[in-house]
Design an enzyme around this catalytic site. Sequence first.
Site, PDB file in Angstrom:
ATOM      1  N   TYR A 373      28.821  38.602  42.843  1.00  0.00           N
ATOM      2  CA  TYR A 373      28.050  39.836  42.835  1.00  0.00           C
ATOM      3  C   TYR A 373      28.313  40.747  43.950  1.00  0.00           C
ATOM      4  CZ  TYR A 373      25.040  35.866  44.067  1.00  0.00           C
ATOM      5  OH  TYR A 373      24.382  34.666  44.595  1.00  0.00           O
ATOM      6  N   CYS A 400      43.321  31.321  40.537  1.00  0.00           N
ATOM      7  CA  CYS A 400      44.124  32.229  39.995  1.00  0.00           C
ATOM      8  C   CYS A 400      43.503  33.461  39.280  1.00  0.00           C
ATOM      9  CB  CYS A 400      44.918  31.630  38.688  1.00  0.00           C
ATOM     10  SG  CYS A 400      46.057  30.421  39.423  1.00  0.00           S
ATOM     11  N   GLU A 401      42.739  34.097  40.035  1.00  0.00           N
ATOM     12  CA  GLU A 401      41.922  35.123  39.835  1.00  0.00           C
ATOM     13  C   GLU A 401      42.171  36.239  40.840  1.00  0.00           C
ATOM     14  OE1 GLU A 401      39.525  35.661  37.456  1.00  0.00           O
ATOM     15  OE2 GLU A 401      39.776  33.669  36.578  1.00  0.00           O
TER      16      GLU A 401
END
Length: 478
Positions: A373, A400-401
């Site tokens: 958020y 991996c983002e």
Amino acid sequence: MSVNSLAPSWLPFPDDANDLASTVWSTNATRSATGELTIAGVPASEIASTFGTPVYVLDEDDARGRATAIRESFDAALASVGSSAKVYYAGKAFLSIQVAKWMLDAGLNIDVCSGGELAVALAAGAPGARLGLHGNNKSQAEIDRAVSIGIGAIVIDSIIEIERVADAASRFDRVQPVRLRINSGVHAHTHEFLATAREDQKFGIPLSEAADVVRRIRSHASLEFLGLHSHIGSQIFESEGFAEAARRLFAVHAELLAEGPVPELNLGGGFGIAYTSVDDALPVDEIATRFAEIVSTGAAALGIPVPIIAIEPGRAIIGPSTTTLYTVGTIKDVLVTDGAGTTSGAGESEAGAIRKYVSIDGGMSDNVRPSLYGADYSVRIANRTSTAEPALVRIAGKHCESGDIVVHADYLPGDITPGDLVGIPATGAYCWSMASNYNYLGRPPVVAVRNGEARVIVRGETEADLLRRDTGLETETP
Ligand SMILES: Cc1ncc(COP(=O)(O)O)c(C=O)c1O
């Protein structure tokens, strides 16, 4: 001084990018004579070499101190208006056996919202009477266990739960104290609050139905109605949202009093803390005084006594206590041009501004709040200080983002280098408790520090722990 045009408008260029803002860092965090971050007398490098990184470092006296201060402030403030307070620690923020014991020692009750949290509190030796159970979908097994251990309060969240709790209480031959969670229509976050007739969310019963629902609760001999409950949100800096919720709840509270006892009113948690140097959280004694004014004015307007006021802070007690230490792995200077970034050598360019991506050995698996958020955090080099010109950095995780960011923007000395340790303060709440094993990273240990000593209070996970749950080698198809 060179202010980076990519810096968010709220982020000031620092006078000293080594400074530990006292509002953000735990009480016992300082720089040693050599410039190293030291928490409760334990140097960051010693913690990292003993326990590895990432590691959550919990300043024990800070957490205990805040718990005591919040309880004492609310006790004193409510006593001054002829009532008393019941302070619950919201275990969802962070719960371990040690922390539960510290909260009980400080005279707090503990609020749990699942069978697992209940098990931890019980393992810490919490008497049932000092626990409360929440949740919008408690299983019958969770309700049964809570009733069987003599839990002090269950917060009923829907009509369907009335029968479930009443039935459990009859089976265990108890009269179970319950609260009723109200959807007050007030939702608050930082400086703003929204007040509607009814908020579109999963928790609680609309205020307009409360009187009928309480009649149903009172019709069960196995239930004792304690009062209404409301939790209006999190990371709240202003008291107006609480005041509006209290006004709305008081009107119904007064109606209910005409039909039977309503000894308590629970106004939930949500008190804000400073994550960055620009956050300005209210001191707890001011929050307590404001709460006492709100409830005494509300009660006087309706000509009713001030009920016992229950509150459930989590973040304000445990959030500031913890610093996560990480090791820097890779660093990239990314030239950002009209929103499209390309990797450049280093330094400023007329074509755009440089954002320094500093990658650490953890990320969204140990602190999901920034990617979940957009929460802001701050960062400092932990193993040393530096007089290098401050550079705008983004602290990226190793997952991996591309959204795996832990600090969106802060300034660090521009000579930050691989192998440096960095500390991210105010990670005590909703970081470890929301941690995951994404990309098969083991969840880091929690190390409590006090008087120059460090001890593990929750072990970190090893590869063996991660593989232990995988049955693939035992269940291979023939
Ligand atoms: C019902 C309830 N009470 C208390 C809390 C604790 O909030 P905080 O940690 O922001 O004080 C929460 C948090 O989500 C909550 O849902």
